[in-house]
Each structure stands twice: as structure tokens, then as C-alpha cells.
Design a protein around this motif. Structure first.
Motif, PDB file in Angstrom:
ATOM      1  N   LEU A 156      44.138  55.748  44.830  1.00 19.18           N
ATOM      2  CA  LEU A 156      44.090  54.346  44.420  1.00 19.18           C
ATOM      3  C   LEU A 156      43.022  54.105  43.357  1.00 19.18           C
ATOM      4  CD1 LEU A 156      44.482  52.474  47.839  1.00 19.18           C
ATOM      5  CD2 LEU A 156      46.218  52.823  46.073  1.00 19.18           C
ATOM      6  N   LEU A 157      41.964  54.935  43.373  1.00 20.31           N
ATOM      7  CA  LEU A 157      40.901  54.766  42.388  1.00 20.31           C
ATOM      8  C   LEU A 157      41.402  55.008  40.969  1.00 20.31           C
ATOM      9  CD1 LEU A 157      37.844  56.453  44.138  1.00 20.31           C
ATOM     10  CD2 LEU A 157      38.109  54.037  43.568  1.00 20.31           C
ATOM     11  N   ASP A 158      42.457  55.829  40.846  1.00 19.38           N
ATOM     12  CA  ASP A 158      42.999  56.108  39.515  1.00 19.38           C
ATOM     13  C   ASP A 158      43.595  54.857  38.883  1.00 19.38           C
ATOM     14  OD1 ASP A 158      42.295  58.758  39.788  1.00 19.38           O
ATOM     15  OD2 ASP A 158      44.244  59.361  40.590  1.00 19.38           O
ATOM     16  N   GLY A 159      43.904  53.870  39.717  1.00 21.13           N
ATOM     17  CA  GLY A 159      44.491  52.641  39.195  1.00 21.13           C
ATOM     18  C   GLY A 159      43.477  51.673  38.631  1.00 21.13           C
ATOM     19  N   LEU A 160      42.186  51.950  38.850  1.00 22.13           N
ATOM     20  CA  LEU A 160      41.155  51.073  38.312  1.00 22.13           C
ATOM     21  C   LEU A 160      40.860  51.408  36.857  1.00 22.13           C
ATOM     22  CD1 LEU A 160      38.465  50.945  41.168  1.00 22.13           C
ATOM     23  CD2 LEU A 160      40.431  49.441  40.822  1.00 22.13           C
ATOM     24  N   THR A 161      40.677  50.374  36.054  1.00 21.00           N
ATOM     25  CA  THR A 161      40.233  50.587  34.678  1.00 21.00           C
ATOM     26  C   THR A 161      38.748  50.958  34.704  1.00 21.00           C
ATOM     27  OG1 THR A 161      39.525  48.303  34.350  1.00 21.00           O
ATOM     28  CG2 THR A 161      41.851  48.817  33.893  1.00 21.00           C
ATOM     29  N   PRO A 162      38.215  51.529  33.615  1.00 17.71           N
ATOM     30  CA  PRO A 162      36.779  51.838  33.588  1.00 17.71           C
ATOM     31  C   PRO A 162      35.914  50.618  33.892  1.00 17.71           C
ATOM     32  CG  PRO A 162      37.885  52.952  31.788  1.00 17.71           C
ATOM     33  CD  PRO A 162      38.908  52.055  32.416  1.00 17.71           C
ATOM     34  N   ARG A 163      36.291  49.453  33.369  1.00 13.80           N
ATOM     35  CA  ARG A 163      35.512  48.245  33.634  1.00 13.80           C
ATOM     36  C   ARG A 163      35.600  47.845  35.096  1.00 13.80           C
ATOM     37  NH1 ARG A 163      31.311  46.245  31.429  1.00 13.80           N
ATOM     38  NH2 ARG A 163      32.150  45.623  29.409  1.00 13.80           N
ATOM     39  N   GLU A 164      36.787  47.952  35.687  1.00 11.80           N
ATOM     40  CA  GLU A 164      36.934  47.613  37.100  1.00 11.80           C
ATOM     41  C   GLU A 164      36.117  48.551  37.974  1.00 11.80           C
ATOM     42  OE1 GLU A 164      41.447  45.718  36.720  1.00 11.80           O
ATOM     43  OE2 GLU A 164      41.163  47.774  37.426  1.00 11.80           O
ATOM     44  N   ARG A 165      36.035  49.809  37.579  1.00  5.32           N
ATOM     45  CA  ARG A 165      35.220  50.761  38.344  1.00  5.32           C
ATOM     46  C   ARG A 165      33.746  50.369  38.249  1.00  5.32           C
ATOM     47  NH1 ARG A 165      35.870  56.453  40.040  1.00  5.32           N
ATOM     48  NH2 ARG A 165      38.050  56.272  39.422  1.00  5.32           N
ATOM     49  N   GLU A 166      33.308  49.934  37.065  1.00  5.67           N
ATOM     50  CA  GLU A 166      31.924  49.474  36.905  1.00  5.67           C
ATOM     51  C   GLU A 166      31.639  48.282  37.821  1.00  5.67           C
ATOM     52  OE1 GLU A 166      30.206  50.198  32.491  1.00  5.67           O
ATOM     53  OE2 GLU A 166      31.860  48.771  32.600  1.00  5.67           O
ATOM     54  N   VAL A 167      32.584  47.348  37.857  1.00  4.50           N
ATOM     55  CA  VAL A 167      32.407  46.165  38.702  1.00  4.50           C
ATOM     56  C   VAL A 167      32.394  46.565  40.174  1.00  4.50           C
ATOM     57  CG1 VAL A 167      33.445  43.980  39.430  1.00  4.50           C
ATOM     58  CG2 VAL A 167      33.394  44.581  37.002  1.00  4.50           C
ATOM     59  N   ALA A 168      33.260  47.494  40.557  1.00  2.00           N
ATOM     60  CA  ALA A 168      33.303  47.948  41.950  1.00  2.00           C
ATOM     61  C   ALA A 168      31.968  48.577  42.355  1.00  2.00           C
ATOM     62  CB  ALA A 168      34.441  48.947  42.148  1.00  2.00           C
ATOM     63  N   LEU A 169      31.396  49.374  41.495  1.00  3.90           N
ATOM     64  CA  LEU A 169      30.098  49.979  41.784  1.00  3.90           C
ATOM     65  C   LEU A 169      29.007  48.927  41.884  1.00  3.90           C
ATOM     66  CD1 LEU A 169      30.271  53.140  39.483  1.00  3.90           C
ATOM     67  CD2 LEU A 169      30.304  53.093  41.984  1.00  3.90           C
ATOM     68  N   ALA A 170      29.096  47.896  41.044  1.00  4.12           N
ATOM     69  CA  ALA A 170      28.111  46.811  41.100  1.00  4.12           C
ATOM     70  C   ALA A 170      28.240  46.037  42.413  1.00  4.12           C
ATOM     71  CB  ALA A 170      28.293  45.879  39.906  1.00  4.12           C
ATOM     72  N   GLU A 216      32.418  55.074  52.130  1.00  7.15           N
ATOM     73  CA  GLU A 216      33.285  55.986  52.880  1.00  7.15           C
ATOM     74  C   GLU A 216      34.003  56.983  51.972  1.00  7.15           C
ATOM     75  OE1 GLU A 216      34.518  54.226  57.086  1.00  7.15           O
ATOM     76  OE2 GLU A 216      35.858  53.608  55.480  1.00  7.15           O
ATOM     77  N   THR A 217      34.305  56.591  50.752  1.00  8.12           N
ATOM     78  CA  THR A 217      35.035  57.482  49.852  1.00  8.12           C
ATOM     79  C   THR A 217      34.108  58.294  48.959  1.00  8.12           C
ATOM     80  OG1 THR A 217      35.236  55.747  48.156  1.00  8.12           O
ATOM     81  CG2 THR A 217      37.029  55.935  49.775  1.00  8.12           C
ATOM     82  N   GLY A 218      32.804  58.044  49.062  1.00  7.90           N
ATOM     83  CA  GLY A 218      31.869  58.807  48.249  1.00  7.90           C
ATOM     84  C   GLY A 218      31.700  58.283  46.838  1.00  7.90           C
ATOM     85  N   MET A 219      32.247  57.097  46.529  1.00  6.67           N
ATOM     86  CA  MET A 219      32.000  56.493  45.214  1.00  6.67           C
ATOM     87  C   MET A 219      30.505  56.339  44.984  1.00  6.67           C
ATOM     88  SD  MET A 219      34.768  53.405  44.771  1.00  6.67           S
ATOM     89  CE  MET A 219      34.030  52.862  43.219  1.00  6.67           C
TER      90      MET A 219
END
Length: 227
Positions: A156-170, A216-219
Motif C-alpha cells: 500500500l505504501l507504493d500508492g503514496l506519492t513522495p509528498r504524501e509519504r513526507e506528510v505521513a512521516l510528519a 508497526e511497518t518500520g516506516m
């Protein structure tokens, strides 16, 4: 009852605690206690009957505990959001509650103003109560667990855009929308849009579930100070 009022269900096996919380919440025009329950089984019946917006859920109760009841509520068709009530802020049960789908946790000796604010925030779906406390809880819990073999990355992480991944980490850092907007040079409206898309793509209920998911997923890991 004000039709726009947030409907609250109180679940605790201590009548005095329920009474105290009721007095606090019903002093606000926009909050209404629609029912009380003394165990998880009664809580499930009350959710079905009264359709609350927020459930204040104790953990240790007879017949069915708060963790099992939370899991059943969040797995059901109910839109109710659960706040776990704990005695200690680093209680293992608090983590179990968040993992079961609770939106936040509070200490039972919470100040009245904080209780009121927490119910409003969780009802809005836009914020997590005490996000940095939640982050500390997760970090301490993860550190206490035996070392595990890293899991393959969730597809499912592959479906995130780079910006969405940044926001998720924030979000996993415990940052608010305003803080994320400032850190990533975005408007708050844009951040809210990204948060909604992240929740949809990762099949998560709310922001606190993003924090749990990230650990849990190690992000993110407790040993990584950048996150």
C-alpha cells in the motif's frame, strides 16, 4: 438536546467516574452524554442503540474489556471514535487500545478542560489527542519488544506519492496540520487534503492509526531521531 451536539457514550465500571465525566461534559452546550455502560458488552449494545460520535472507554472491565470492545466497534459499521481511558500514560493497554482502532487515549485524572477539548478534537476527526505523548507511548512500547525480523514493505505504501509519504512521516512525528504546513511549506488546506488521501490509500481510520502503522511497518523506528 442540541442536534449538532457531539454524542458521547461513557463506558467504565466505576459509577463515580462516569458521574464525574457526565457532569463535566454536560456542562458544555455542544456535548451530550447519550448513554453509560459498565462493561464492553453493554458498550456494544449502547453503540448500536444510541449511535454515539465518541466513546470514552475504560480498559479493565468485567465480561468484556475495553480493548475487545474497541476492536468490535472499529470493525463494525459504526462511525463512533473511541478514546481509551488509562491510569498510566505508558500503560501497555493504551498501546493495545490504539492498535485496536482507538483514536486517542486519556488519563483518568484528566483535567476537565482537557477532557472537553479531547472529545471535541476526536469528534472532528482532524486531530489526535496529545500526539507527542502518543508517539512516546509507541516508541517505549516498540523498544520493549523483542527484536523482530523486518517485514517486507507494505504494498500500500507504493500508492503514496513522495509528498504524501513526507506528510505521513510528519504525522508519525506527532505534528499537527499547522506544524506540517510550516515544515513542508504548504497551506493547511493542502495538508488536510494529503491526510485524507493517506488515510484512504492506507485503509486507515484516522491520524493516530497512521502513527501506529508507521511504527508497526518500520516506516519510522525509535532509533531514528529524524522521525
Amino acid at each position: 438536546m442540541n442536534q449538532e451536539a457531539v454524542k458521547v457514550l461513557l463506558v467504565d465500571d466505576q459509577p463515580l467516574l462516569r458521574m464525574g465525566f457526565r457532569l463535566i461534559l454536560e456542562g458544555e452546550d455542544d456535548l451530550c452524554v447519550v448513554a453509560e455502560a459498565s462493561n464492553g458488552i453493554e458498550a456494544l449494545a449502547a453503540v448500536e442503540k444510541f449511535d454515539p460520535d465518541v466513546v470514552l472507554m475504560d480498559v479493565r472491565m468485567p465480561f468484556m474489556d475495553g480493548i475487545a470492545a474497541t476492536l468490535k466497534i472499529t470493525d463494525s459499521r459504526s462511525d463512533a471514535r473511541v478514546i481509551i481511558l488509562t491510569t498510566f500514560d505508558l500503560d501497555e493497554y493504551a498501546f493495545a487500545g490504539l492498535k485496536a482502532g482507538a483514536s486517542a487515549f486519556l488519563l483518568k485524572d484528566v483535567a476537565p478542560a482537557e477532557l472537553i477539548n479531547a472529545v471535541r478534537l476526536v469528534a472532528s476527526g482532524d486531530a489526535v489527542v496529545a500526539p507527542r505523548v502518543t508517539q512516546r507511548l509507541l516508541e517505549d512500547f516498540v523498544r520493549s519488544q523483542p527484536a523482530r525480523v523486518p517485514l517486507p514493505q507494505d504494498p500500500l505504501l507504493d500508492g503514496l506519492t513522495p509528498r504524501e509519504r513526507e506528510v505521513a512521516l510528519a504525522i508519525a512525528q506527532g505534528l499537527s496540520n499547522a506544524e506540517i504546513a510550516h515544515q513542508l511549506f504548504l497551506s493547511e488546506a493542502t495538508v488536510k487534503t494529503h491526510v485524507r488521501r493517506i488515510l484512504t490509500k492506507l485503509h486507515l481510520r484516522d491520524r493516530v492509526q497512521v502513527v501506529v502503522y508507521a511504527y508497526e511497518t518500520g516506516m519510522v523506528t525509535p532509533s531514528n531521531p529524524d522521525y
